[in-house]
Every structure is written in C-alpha cells, then in structure tokens.
Design an enzyme around this catalytic site. Structure first.
Site, mmCIF file in Angstrom:
data_model
loop_
_atom_site.group_PDB
_atom_site.id
_atom_site.type_symbol
_atom_site.label_atom_id
_atom_site.label_comp_id
_atom_site.label_asym_id
_atom_site.label_seq_id
_atom_site.Cartn_x
_atom_site.Cartn_y
_atom_site.Cartn_z
ATOM 1 N N LYS A 96 0.858 -1.190 0.000
ATOM 2 C CA LYS A 96 0.000 0.000 0.000
ATOM 3 C C LYS A 96 0.893 1.238 0.000
ATOM 4 C CE LYS A 96 -4.351 0.910 2.458
ATOM 5 N NZ LYS A 96 -5.022 0.725 3.758
HETATM 6 O O1 G3P Z 1 -9.040 1.669 4.559
HETATM 7 C C1 G3P Z 1 -8.905 2.976 4.980
HETATM 8 C C2 G3P Z 1 -9.599 3.149 6.257
HETATM 9 O O2 G3P Z 1 -8.934 2.470 7.259
HETATM 10 C C3 G3P Z 1 -9.825 4.538 6.664
HETATM 11 O O3 G3P Z 1 -10.960 4.510 7.420
HETATM 12 O O4 G3P Z 1 -12.543 5.309 9.073
HETATM 13 O O5 G3P Z 1 -10.094 5.788 9.337
HETATM 14 O O6 G3P Z 1 -11.431 6.953 7.580
HETATM 15 P P1 G3P Z 1 -11.280 5.719 8.410
#
Ligand code: G3P
Length: 217
Positions: free
Chosen positions: A83
């Site tokens: 990634k």
């Molecule tokens: O896959 C990306 C994710 O982990 C981000 O999620 O909820 O931290 O914006 P969030």
C-alpha cells in the site's frame, strides 16, 4: 463484490474468515498502532490466515525508500499488496513495484484525477476514502461513481476498493455503484446482517413456537 476487512485484529479477521466473508484484508499505520503488534509479525500472521490480498502500507515519503519498504513487505508472503499513498512519490513507487510483479494498493485517494493517475501507474487497487470525504461535507459516494465511470470509459483494470466505509449504507451504495471491493471494519460487516423486521419476525416465531409445545431435536 469482494469484502476486505479493514483491521489488524487477527481474532476478528478469523471469525469473519471462517464464515467465508473475507476476500482480503487491509491495514494501515493507524490500524497497526491500534493492534499493538509488530507490523511484520502481524502481517505475516494475517497473510497465512487469509487467501486473498493483504494490504500492508509503507511509511516512507520518498519513492526510493517506499520501494525498499514495499519490497520488504512483499517478501512476507505471496498475497501481500503493497500500500502506497497517492502522492507523486507514491505513484513512482507504484509503477516500479507493480512492474516487478507486486500487487499495489494506492491509498488516500480523494479525487477522480488521483484515481486516473493510479490506474496509469499500474495500481492493482485504488482506495478512495468515502467516510473522510463525508466528514468534510463532500460526497464520498459521488467519487466512487466518478471513478467507476472513468475506469469503465477506458477499460482500466485497476480495482476500485471503496475504503473508509463507516456505515452499512456506505457498503450498500458502493455495491450499487459497482465498486469491485469494499474494505470495512468487522463491526460494519456484521451490522449488514441486522434488520428490525428480522428481529420482530423472529420474536413472533419464537412466541408462537413456544405455544406449540413441540421440539425439533
Ligand atoms: O481503509 C482505509 C480506512 O482504514 C480509513 O478509514 O474510518 O479511518 O477513515 P477511516
């Protein structure tokens, strides 16, 4: 639609994997922090558990260092997707790592133009962050839709990995639009099974069944 689980918590991945709900796993530095585990060790454990792609994120900011980290992460197992962030350096790293035969997940995507660049750099997955766009009053789902249209216009094979999914509605909308993959926390995936009419119907069936005095086994 493929389901990736957005966590580095091995027990939670295992529970969903045993149910056939896991087509892959995504992690990021914040999720590694939350797990309290060593990145190489936990990534290896997850990659052994799950058949599909397991995303492990580089933390360097310049392309050469990202490539070095990406190669090291890719050596953990054959199902690692490296990634990289959607920066110019990340796109350079994406091109080199994908040319070397690695799966690459380009993350932190917030615009259709960024997604177009990632596809041209050979990304296996593009990760548009729905929830974080919603957080600033922009429409995360519109981005998924735009990327779908652009990729389909030109036949790009990069898979749209709808990320930052926070609600069951995000999951539903992303599936309707045709995102190839969604990555969601285990709790969101489990919540997709909930419906108040299912609960009410089951309560009624249980009440009536008790009145029959019967047993099945
Ligand atoms: O896959 C990306 C994710 O982990 C981000 O999620 O909820 O931290 O914006 P969030």
């Amino acid at each position: 639609m493929k389901f990736f689980v957005d966590t580095a918590e091995v027990d939670q991945i295992k529970e969903l994997n045993d149910l056939g709900m896991v087509d892959g796993v995504t992690t990021n530095p914040s999720l590694i922090l939350k797990s309290g585990r060593d990145i190489l060790e936990v990534t290896r454990e997850i990659a052994e558990l799950v058949d599909g792609p397991v995303s492990a994120e580089v933390v360097a900011l310049d392309a050469d260092a990202m490539i070095e980290e990406g190669r090291k992460l890719a050596q953990i197992a054959g199902n690692i997707a490296v990634k990289v962030p959607l920066t110019w350096a990340g796109l350079k790293a994406c091109k080199v790592l994908s040319d070397e035969g690695n799966m690459v997940n380009v993350t932190l995507c917030f615009s259709a133009n960024q997604a177009l660049l990632a596809a041209k750099a050979g990304a296996t997955f593009i990760s548009p962050f729905i929830g974080r766009l919603d957080d600033i009053n922009l429409d995360g789902m519109e981005l998924i839709s735009d990327i779908r249209q652009i990729y389909d216009n030109y036949g790009y094979e990069t898979q749209i990995l709808a990320a930052s999914i926070r609600t069951v509605n995000h999951a539903y909308q992303a599936a309707l639009i045709g995102a190839d993959v969604m990555t969601a926390p285990p709790a969101v995936i489990k919540k997709m099974a909930d419906h108040p009419l299912t609960d009410a119907g089951l309560d009624q069936f249980m009440e009536d069944w008790a009145k029959t005095g019967q047993k099945i086994v």
